[in-house]
Design a protein around this motif. Structure first.
Motif, PDB file in Angstrom:
ATOM      1  N   UNK B  59       0.837  -1.212   0.000  1.00 28.77           N
ATOM      2  CA  UNK B  59       0.000   0.000   0.000  1.00 28.77           C
ATOM      3  C   UNK B  59       0.867   1.255   0.000  1.00 28.77           C
ATOM      4  N   UNK B  60       1.961   1.206   0.759  1.00 36.35           N
ATOM      5  CA  UNK B  60       2.888   2.335   0.786  1.00 36.35           C
ATOM      6  C   UNK B  60       3.569   2.535  -0.555  1.00 36.35           C
ATOM      7  N   UNK B  61       3.935   1.417  -1.198  1.00 33.28           N
ATOM      8  CA  UNK B  61       4.520   1.524  -2.541  1.00 33.28           C
ATOM      9  C   UNK B  61       3.503   2.160  -3.483  1.00 33.28           C
ATOM     10  N   UNK B  62       2.253   1.703  -3.369  1.00 30.42           N
ATOM     11  CA  UNK B  62       1.199   2.271  -4.206  1.00 30.42           C
ATOM     12  C   UNK B  62       1.009   3.757  -3.960  1.00 30.42           C
ATOM     13  N   UNK B  63       1.173   4.150  -2.701  1.00 33.69           N
ATOM     14  CA  UNK B  63       1.012   5.570  -2.374  1.00 33.69           C
ATOM     15  C   UNK B  63       2.171   6.387  -2.941  1.00 33.69           C
ATOM     16  N   UNK B  64       3.371   5.831  -2.932  1.00 35.28           N
ATOM     17  CA  UNK B  64       4.510   6.523  -3.558  1.00 35.28           C
ATOM     18  C   UNK B  64       4.254   6.710  -5.050  1.00 35.28           C
ATOM     19  N   UNK B  65       3.740   5.652  -5.688  1.00 36.52           N
ATOM     20  CA  UNK B  65       3.452   5.733  -7.125  1.00 36.52           C
ATOM     21  C   UNK B  65       2.363   6.777  -7.380  1.00 36.52           C
ATOM     22  N   UNK B  66       1.310   6.744  -6.546  1.00 31.39           N
ATOM     23  CA  UNK B  66       0.231   7.717  -6.714  1.00 31.39           C
ATOM     24  C   UNK B  66       0.736   9.141  -6.500  1.00 31.39           C
ATOM     25  N   UNK B  67       1.628   9.318  -5.528  1.00 34.32           N
ATOM     26  CA  UNK B  67       2.208  10.635  -5.284  1.00 34.32           C
ATOM     27  C   UNK B  67       2.988  11.105  -6.506  1.00 34.32           C
ATOM     28  N   UNK B  68       3.764  10.190  -7.065  1.00 35.34           N
ATOM     29  CA  UNK B  68       4.575  10.497  -8.248  1.00 35.34           C
ATOM     30  C   UNK B  68       3.688  10.957  -9.407  1.00 35.34           C
ATOM     31  N   UNK B  69       2.623  10.201  -9.678  1.00 36.47           N
ATOM     32  CA  UNK B  69       1.765  10.536 -10.819  1.00 36.47           C
ATOM     33  C   UNK B  69       0.940  11.791 -10.543  1.00 36.47           C
ATOM     34  N   UNK B  70       0.502  11.961  -9.290  1.00 34.64           N
ATOM     35  CA  UNK B  70      -0.273  13.154  -8.933  1.00 34.64           C
ATOM     36  C   UNK B  70       0.553  14.426  -9.158  1.00 34.64           C
ATOM     37  N   UNK B  71       1.797  14.393  -8.688  1.00 30.31           N
ATOM     38  CA  UNK B  71       2.667  15.562  -8.841  1.00 30.31           C
ATOM     39  C   UNK B  71       2.996  15.794 -10.316  1.00 30.31           C
ATOM     40  N   UNK B  72       3.260  14.706 -11.024  1.00 27.30           N
ATOM     41  CA  UNK B  72       3.587  14.821 -12.449  1.00 27.30           C
ATOM     42  C   UNK B  72       2.399  15.386 -13.217  1.00 27.30           C
ATOM     43  N   UNK B  73       1.202  14.896 -12.912  1.00 29.39           N
ATOM     44  CA  UNK B  73       0.002  15.383 -13.600  1.00 29.39           C
ATOM     45  C   UNK B  73      -0.288  16.849 -13.292  1.00 29.39           C
ATOM     46  N   UNK B  74       0.233  17.316 -12.148  1.00 30.35           N
ATOM     47  CA  UNK B  74       0.062  18.723 -11.786  1.00 30.35           C
ATOM     48  C   UNK B  74       1.155  19.591 -12.408  1.00 30.35           C
TER      49      UNK B  74
END
Lengths: 146, 115
Positions: B59-74
């Motif tokens: 879940x933490x790995x998934x959250x790191x990935x989600x953080x990465x894509x969220x920031x990139x998409x912004x």
């Protein structure tokens, strides 16, 4: 050499996040007592944590009417861990490969992959309703004195 | 053990110093909220210092990935700093090590962001 059980504990627990944390901790302690190495113990504990997450969250969906059953057992050759839920069941063949390029940036779906990475054998069994995962870690080398 | 986040600004880069466990439940939520807070403030260059993160689950790995894509998409950049061996190994076996921009030195990490 015949496999004889040397130690066994079992639990029936609620479908909560506390159960995930408890089973992870119990696995760590059990693997330590069973003589597994300091390298293996965190990996075994993480595999159990991921299996517990699957049972609590994906299997039972935190259902208050559903329980998680778990057992830890050592034999002369293996550590055998079983974790079962009472959910709708899981077909492991339907889980997308998290290493595939189209899945690499998915926010979920790595639990079963990590379990397989950290354990020597992983078996799924449908229990109608529910799924039982059996996780096996071999003793390598065989423990002295047994 | 819960996860804690403290925030610093260095040369226009937001550094989040994380400590504890990033796991299903509190740890993942704390990270998600911290990223959202920074983006809401307009801080889009984010360096996650994982030096004191003792443990990450799927879940933490998934959250790191989600953080990465969220920031990139912004329109921003998210990089990782100071991975422990355990976290490094996890990112290796999940093939995410090459997805993330991973740094070992804070000063060079800060300098590596697009200005």
């Amino acid at each position: 050499m015949a496999d004889s059980t040397t130690s066994r504990v079992s639990f029936t627990l609620d479908s909560t996040l506390d159960t995930v944390n408890r089973l992870e901790s119990e696995a760590e302690q059990f693997a330590h007592r069973a003589g597994f190495s300091e390298d293996d113990i965190p990996n075994i504990a993480m595999a159990v944590r991921e299996a517990a997450v699957n049972a609590v969250l994906h299997g039972n969906n935190y259902g208050t009417d559903k329980h998680v059953s778990a057992s830890f057992e050592t034999t002369s050759s293996d550590l055998v861990i079983k974790i079962a839920d009472q959910g709708p069941g899981l077909d492991p063949e339907t889980i997308p490969d998290p290493l595939a390029p189209e899945n690499i940036l998915r926010g979920s779906g790595r639990g079963i992959f990590l379990i397989r990475a950290f354990m020597d054998e992983v078996h799924f069994r449908q229990t109608h309703p529910g799924t039982e995962l059996t996780l096996i870690k071999h003793r390598t080398p065989a423990p002295a004195g047994n | 053990m819960s996860m804690k986040v403290s925030t610093r600004q260095v040369d226009g880069i937001t550094i989040l110093d994380l400590s504890g466990r990033i796991t299903l439940g509190e740890g993942s939520v704390v990270l998600r909220d911290a990223i959202r807070d920074q983006l809401a403030k307009g801080n889009k260059s984010i360096l996650l210092n994982l030096g004191d993160v003792s443990y990450i689950d799927s879940s933490g790995i998934g959250e790191l990935v989600s953080s990465f894509t969220t920031v990139k998409n912004a329109g921003g950049e998210l990089k990782l700093l100071n991975l422990t061996k355990k976290v490094h190994d996890l990112l290796q076996i999940t093939k995410l090590y090459t997805v993330f921009d991973v740094k070992d030195d804070e000063a060079s990490a800060v300098a590596s962001f697009t200005k």
